[in-house]
Design a protein around this motif. Sequence first.
Motif, mmCIF file in Angstrom:
data_model
loop_
_atom_site.group_PDB
_atom_site.id
_atom_site.type_symbol
_atom_site.label_atom_id
_atom_site.label_comp_id
_atom_site.label_asym_id
_atom_site.label_seq_id
_atom_site.Cartn_x
_atom_site.Cartn_y
_atom_site.Cartn_z
ATOM 1 N N THR A 105 0.840 -1.193 0.000
ATOM 2 C CA THR A 105 0.000 0.000 0.000
ATOM 3 C C THR A 105 0.878 1.247 0.000
ATOM 4 O O THR A 105 2.059 1.173 0.345
ATOM 5 N N PRO A 106 0.303 2.393 -0.358
ATOM 6 C CA PRO A 106 1.094 3.636 -0.305
ATOM 7 C C PRO A 106 1.670 3.914 1.088
ATOM 8 O O PRO A 106 2.763 4.460 1.215
ATOM 9 N N ALA A 107 0.972 3.498 2.143
ATOM 10 C CA ALA A 107 1.478 3.708 3.503
ATOM 11 C C ALA A 107 2.762 2.928 3.758
ATOM 12 O O ALA A 107 3.604 3.349 4.557
ATOM 13 N N ASP A 108 2.930 1.788 3.079
ATOM 14 C CA ASP A 108 4.152 0.994 3.249
ATOM 15 C C ASP A 108 5.398 1.749 2.804
ATOM 16 O O ASP A 108 6.493 1.472 3.286
ATOM 17 N N LEU A 109 5.238 2.684 1.893
ATOM 18 C CA LEU A 109 6.385 3.441 1.382
ATOM 19 C C LEU A 109 7.023 4.332 2.436
ATOM 20 O O LEU A 109 8.173 4.730 2.305
ATOM 21 N N ASP A 110 6.273 4.637 3.486
ATOM 22 C CA ASP A 110 6.789 5.497 4.544
ATOM 23 C C ASP A 110 7.277 4.720 5.761
ATOM 24 O O ASP A 110 7.609 5.304 6.782
ATOM 25 N N LYS A 111 7.342 3.397 5.639
ATOM 26 C CA LYS A 111 7.847 2.555 6.724
ATOM 27 C C LYS A 111 9.298 2.176 6.455
ATOM 28 O O LYS A 111 9.788 2.275 5.344
ATOM 29 N N ARG A 112 9.966 1.710 7.508
ATOM 30 C CA ARG A 112 11.386 1.360 7.404
ATOM 31 C C ARG A 112 11.624 0.186 6.466
ATOM 32 O O ARG A 112 10.745 -0.638 6.244
ATOM 33 N N TRP A 163 23.835 -6.805 -3.736
ATOM 34 C CA TRP A 163 24.780 -7.863 -4.072
ATOM 35 C C TRP A 163 25.385 -7.565 -5.435
ATOM 36 O O TRP A 163 24.655 -7.320 -6.387
ATOM 37 N N PRO A 164 26.699 -7.585 -5.553
ATOM 38 C CA PRO A 164 27.311 -7.426 -6.871
ATOM 39 C C PRO A 164 27.061 -8.678 -7.704
ATOM 40 O O PRO A 164 27.074 -9.792 -7.175
ATOM 41 N N LYS A 165 26.794 -8.505 -8.981
ATOM 42 C CA LYS A 165 26.505 -9.646 -9.847
ATOM 43 C C LYS A 165 27.744 -10.480 -10.127
ATOM 44 O O LYS A 165 27.686 -11.693 -10.131
ATOM 45 N N ARG A 166 28.857 -9.834 -10.381
ATOM 46 C CA ARG A 166 30.028 -10.570 -10.858
ATOM 47 C C ARG A 166 31.278 -10.413 -9.996
ATOM 48 O O ARG A 166 32.341 -10.806 -10.414
ATOM 49 N N ALA A 167 31.164 -9.851 -8.824
ATOM 50 C CA ALA A 167 32.345 -9.627 -7.987
ATOM 51 C C ALA A 167 32.812 -10.931 -7.342
ATOM 52 O O ALA A 167 31.996 -11.719 -6.880
ATOM 53 N N PRO A 168 34.124 -11.154 -7.297
ATOM 54 C CA PRO A 168 34.642 -12.339 -6.619
ATOM 55 C C PRO A 168 34.260 -12.309 -5.137
ATOM 56 O O PRO A 168 34.311 -11.266 -4.499
ATOM 57 N N GLY A 169 33.866 -13.420 -4.611
ATOM 58 C CA GLY A 169 33.497 -13.485 -3.204
ATOM 59 C C GLY A 169 32.090 -13.017 -2.927
ATOM 60 O O GLY A 169 31.555 -13.287 -1.873
ATOM 61 N N ARG A 170 31.507 -12.284 -3.847
ATOM 62 C CA ARG A 170 30.132 -11.821 -3.769
ATOM 63 C C ARG A 170 29.772 -11.234 -2.406
ATOM 64 O O ARG A 170 28.828 -11.658 -1.760
ATOM 65 N N SER A 171 30.512 -10.261 -1.945
ATOM 66 C CA SER A 171 30.185 -9.614 -0.682
ATOM 67 C C SER A 171 29.035 -8.626 -0.891
ATOM 68 O O SER A 171 28.941 -7.975 -1.921
ATOM 69 N N ALA A 172 28.168 -8.554 0.084
ATOM 70 C CA ALA A 172 26.991 -7.692 -0.008
ATOM 71 C C ALA A 172 27.150 -6.491 0.906
ATOM 72 O O ALA A 172 27.868 -6.545 1.904
ATOM 73 N N ARG A 173 26.462 -5.422 0.544
ATOM 74 C CA ARG A 173 26.418 -4.230 1.380
ATOM 75 C C ARG A 173 24.974 -4.025 1.822
ATOM 76 O O ARG A 173 24.097 -3.815 0.991
ATOM 77 N N ALA A 174 24.720 -4.088 3.131
ATOM 78 C CA ALA A 174 23.369 -3.882 3.661
ATOM 79 C C ALA A 174 23.304 -2.520 4.334
ATOM 80 O O ALA A 174 24.277 -2.063 4.931
ATOM 81 N N ARG A 175 22.122 -1.899 4.239
ATOM 82 C CA ARG A 175 21.963 -0.560 4.808
ATOM 83 C C ARG A 175 20.505 -0.316 5.164
ATOM 84 O O ARG A 175 19.615 -0.551 4.348
ATOM 85 N N PRO A 176 20.233 0.153 6.385
ATOM 86 C CA PRO A 176 18.854 0.461 6.768
ATOM 87 C C PRO A 176 18.434 1.829 6.218
ATOM 88 O O PRO A 176 19.266 2.730 6.060
ATOM 89 N N PHE A 177 17.147 1.984 5.952
ATOM 90 C CA PHE A 177 16.586 3.251 5.482
ATOM 91 C C PHE A 177 15.367 3.602 6.313
ATOM 92 O O PHE A 177 14.629 2.708 6.754
ATOM 93 N N ALA A 178 15.141 4.887 6.504
ATOM 94 C CA ALA A 178 13.990 5.352 7.275
ATOM 95 C C ALA A 178 12.678 5.037 6.562
ATOM 96 O O ALA A 178 11.656 4.824 7.209
ATOM 97 N N THR A 179 12.724 5.003 5.212
ATOM 98 C CA THR A 179 11.509 4.696 4.461
ATOM 99 C C THR A 179 11.817 3.757 3.302
ATOM 100 O O THR A 179 12.930 3.746 2.765
ATOM 101 N N LEU A 180 10.818 2.996 2.928
ATOM 102 C CA LEU A 180 10.924 2.129 1.765
ATOM 103 C C LEU A 180 11.141 2.959 0.510
ATOM 104 O O LEU A 180 11.882 2.563 -0.384
#
Length: 75
Positions: free
Chosen positions: A2-9, A15-32
């Motif tokens: 729903t549109p209200a979901d866009l304002d939730k965390r 994930w890099p598609k072709r990087a060796p080791g495939r390390s990911a970068r995660a990050r929280p956001f205040a809104t979707l």
Amino acid sequence: MTPADLDKRAELTVWPKRAPGRSARARPFATLREALAVAVQAIEAEDAQPWIITEAGDILSPGWIRANSQSHALQ
């Protein structure tokens, strides 16, 4: 989703598609809405696979993000 979901965390993990080791970068956001904007930038700027987990526990795949990135309902 729903549109209200866009304002939730959300957490974005890029994930890099072709990087060796495939390390990911995660990050929280205040809104979707913010997480979606960064995910679209990652898709366009680099060879990346962004995944988003919403506050409600929904998992948004790279395919979902691409398919819905132009939706006016998400802006």
